[in-house]
Design a protein around this motif. Structure first.
Motif, PDB file in Angstrom:
ATOM      1  N   UNK A 243       0.670  -1.173  -0.155  1.00  0.00           N
ATOM      2  CA  UNK A 243       0.002  -0.077  -0.044  1.00  0.00           C
ATOM      3  C   UNK A 243       0.823   1.257  -0.095  1.00  0.00           C
ATOM      4  N   UNK A 244       0.505   2.212  -0.623  1.00  0.00           N
ATOM      5  CA  UNK A 244       1.225   3.483  -0.817  1.00  0.00           C
ATOM      6  C   UNK A 244       0.728   4.426   0.329  1.00  0.00           C
ATOM      7  N   UNK A 245       1.307   4.660   1.163  1.00  0.00           N
ATOM      8  CA  UNK A 245       0.730   5.773   2.274  1.00  0.00           C
ATOM      9  C   UNK A 245       1.338   7.369   1.962  1.00  0.00           C
ATOM     10  N   UNK A 246       0.350   8.293   1.919  1.00  0.00           N
ATOM     11  CA  UNK A 246       0.768   9.569   1.717  1.00  0.00           C
ATOM     12  C   UNK A 246       0.344  10.468   3.059  1.00  0.00           C
ATOM     13  N   UNK A 251      -0.885  24.324   3.707  1.00  0.00           N
ATOM     14  CA  UNK A 251      -0.106  25.472   3.928  1.00  0.00           C
ATOM     15  C   UNK A 251      -0.947  26.578   4.503  1.00  0.00           C
ATOM     16  N   UNK A 252      -0.463  27.665   5.324  1.00  0.00           N
ATOM     17  CA  UNK A 252       1.006  27.775   5.360  1.00  0.00           C
ATOM     18  C   UNK A 252       1.561  27.011   6.631  1.00  0.00           C
ATOM     19  N   UNK A 253       0.921  26.142   7.282  1.00  0.00           N
ATOM     20  CA  UNK A 253       1.381  25.055   8.511  1.00  0.00           C
ATOM     21  C   UNK A 253       2.551  24.285   7.586  1.00  0.00           C
ATOM     22  N   UNK A 254       2.310  23.915   6.485  1.00  0.00           N
ATOM     23  CA  UNK A 254       3.127  22.824   6.133  1.00  0.00           C
ATOM     24  C   UNK A 254       3.690  23.390   4.720  1.00  0.00           C
ATOM     25  N   UNK A 255       4.753  24.153   4.555  1.00  0.00           N
ATOM     26  CA  UNK A 255       5.064  24.826   3.083  1.00  0.00           C
ATOM     27  C   UNK A 255       5.312  23.702   2.042  1.00  0.00           C
ATOM     28  N   UNK A 256       5.760  22.432   2.499  1.00  0.00           N
ATOM     29  CA  UNK A 256       6.000  21.427   1.378  1.00  0.00           C
ATOM     30  C   UNK A 256       4.686  20.807   1.255  1.00  0.00           C
ATOM     31  N   UNK A 257       3.824  20.839   1.835  1.00  0.00           N
ATOM     32  CA  UNK A 257       2.526  20.153   1.831  1.00  0.00           C
ATOM     33  C   UNK A 257       2.344  18.558   1.884  1.00  0.00           C
ATOM     34  N   UNK A 258       3.370  17.789   1.154  1.00  0.00           N
ATOM     35  CA  UNK A 258       3.420  16.472   1.071  1.00  0.00           C
ATOM     36  C   UNK A 258       4.497  15.845   2.346  1.00  0.00           C
ATOM     37  N   UNK A 304       3.182  12.439  12.493  1.00  0.00           N
ATOM     38  CA  UNK A 304       4.294  13.049  12.120  1.00  0.00           C
ATOM     39  C   UNK A 304       4.400  14.258  12.983  1.00  0.00           C
ATOM     40  N   UNK A 305       4.132  14.073  14.298  1.00  0.00           N
ATOM     41  CA  UNK A 305       3.780  15.052  15.121  1.00  0.00           C
ATOM     42  C   UNK A 305       2.837  16.134  15.085  1.00  0.00           C
ATOM     43  N   UNK A 342      -4.200   7.993   1.843  1.00  0.00           N
ATOM     44  CA  UNK A 342      -4.010   9.543   2.019  1.00  0.00           C
ATOM     45  C   UNK A 342      -4.371  10.043   3.411  1.00  0.00           C
ATOM     46  N   UNK A 343      -3.270  10.563   4.241  1.00  0.00           N
ATOM     47  CA  UNK A 343      -3.985  11.117   5.669  1.00  0.00           C
ATOM     48  C   UNK A 343      -3.764  12.576   5.542  1.00  0.00           C
ATOM     49  N   UNK A 344      -4.648  13.451   5.488  1.00  0.00           N
ATOM     50  CA  UNK A 344      -4.927  14.726   5.109  1.00  0.00           C
ATOM     51  C   UNK A 344      -5.258  15.475   6.234  1.00  0.00           C
ATOM     52  N   UNK A 345      -4.461  16.587   6.672  1.00  0.00           N
ATOM     53  CA  UNK A 345      -4.793  17.483   7.763  1.00  0.00           C
ATOM     54  C   UNK A 345      -6.021  18.216   7.376  1.00  0.00           C
ATOM     55  N   UNK A 346      -7.366  18.343   7.900  1.00  0.00           N
ATOM     56  CA  UNK A 346      -8.208  19.081   7.261  1.00  0.00           C
ATOM     57  C   UNK A 346      -8.840  19.820   8.174  1.00  0.00           C
TER      58      UNK A 346
END
Length: 348
Positions: A243-246, A251-258, A304-305, A342-346
């Protein structure tokens, strides 16, 4: 306890036909009234309850089921939110929240706990909510998702989950084709309800009941039919899958997004929770996560913290690529080989 948890406890307590000793029960009702006020007063500057409109609606519903009058201002806060479409989250509609609010409105009308003018407004709001729920029904027959649907599909009076219950509570099941489609979809997906909390959601609807039925129960006529059973273990599936985990963060909390994008090998039949554990165990050990136990099963709290906090009105959204929300929790969903999760902070 939070507003919603105390409300659910009081609904469950009423459904068990407790002994006629009102002291402790009256104290809990008083506490729920207090929490409703605190829930709102503590967040006036934001214009929404401290918990959520779902929990706030659940609190109003629980007080109504116990035949306790609610201040008109408390009710109007929900009416205003419903009228201005404030129940949505993560850029979409919140069918379950709208359904619980509609159940609360229907209960206040049925139990005649409000004046004629306010009752008319509540009736109009309930009808508008039903129209929006029908419009939100997907091609798969669900209102929102599989867990929202029981709330809307209850056809008889009113029990949670809210979506199905709204049609039951308002006696429109037989004349509403959307209800039939939702019930058919629900029956085809009963294996999604694996925890005690989710089974408690779907059972009333399958019996044509709703939370409003709890208010009218005749306890002396109720039979004790609960029989404990031991669940059968899930059959083991041989082999392995990858399984591919993403992990994504806006932004702006995470400039790199992924923040994370790796393949994770697990045994066939593993749950999403097993995938997360396998990702944390594999080299170079740069994936971390924490969960919180809830009645609905483990809730993904930190990845991831980065912690999802109710005060910040965000959560870890579970999706399968490219952008489809999962219908189950991390302990219930079982990915297939080659799937991208995908785990996405929303925000909600």
């Amino acid at each position: 306890p939070e507003t919603g948890r105390l409300a659910l406890y009081l609904l469950g307590l009423r459904a068990t036909c407790p002994p006629l000793e009102p002291g402790p029960q009256r104290s809990l009702v008083t506490w729920l009234k207090y929490y409703l006020e605190e829930d709102w007063a503590g967040s006036r500057q934001h214009g929404h309850p401290l918990t959520s409109y779902y929990q706030y609606s659940l609190g109003v519903l629980a007080l109504c089921v116990h035949r306790k009058r609610v201040r008109e201002e408390v009710i109007r806060r929900l009416l205003v939110a419903e009228h201005h479409g404030r129940f949505g989250h993560a850029g979409g509609s919140a069918v379950d929240t709208e359904a619980v609010a509609a159940l609360a409105f229907a209960c206040l009308q049925r139990e005649r706990l409000v004046g004629a003018r306010l009752a008319g407004e509540l009736g109009a709001a309930t009808r508008a909510a039903k129209r929006r729920m029908v419009e939100a029904q997907g091609q798969d027959g669900f209102f929102g998702n599989v867990y929202s649907t029981p709330d809307l599909t209850r056809c008889s009076t009113t029990f949670l989950p809210p979506a199905s219950q709204v049609f039951i509570a308002t006696d429109t099941c037989r004349t509403q084709p959307a209800y039939g489609r939702a019930m058919a979809a629900l029956l085809e997906n009963l294996d999604a309800f694996t925890t005690a909390a989710t089974m408690a959601q779907v059972l009333p609807v399958l019996h044509g009941r709703s939370y409003l039925d709890v208010a009218s129960m005749r306890c002396r006529e109720e039979l004790d039919t609960l029989m404990p059973i031991s669940p059968e273990p899930l059959p083991e599936t041989p082999g392995n899958v990858t399984v591919r985990l993403v992990v994504e963060c806006p932004e702006p909390l995470c400039p790199q997004r992924r923040l994370y994008d790796r393949p994770v090998p697990v045994s066939a039949g593993a749950s999403l929770l097993d995938v997360l554990r396998a990702a944390a165990a594999q080299e170079p050990h740069d994936f971390t996560f924490d969960t919180q136990d809830t009645p609905q099963g483990p809730f993904l709290r930190r990845v991831l913290g980065l912690e999802a906090r109710q005060q910040k009105r965000n959560y870890w959204q579970l999706l399968t690529a490219p952008n489809t929300s999962l219908q189950m929790g991390i302990a219930d969903y079982r990915p297939h080989d080659g799937e991208t999760l995908m785990l996405r902070l929303s925000e909600w």
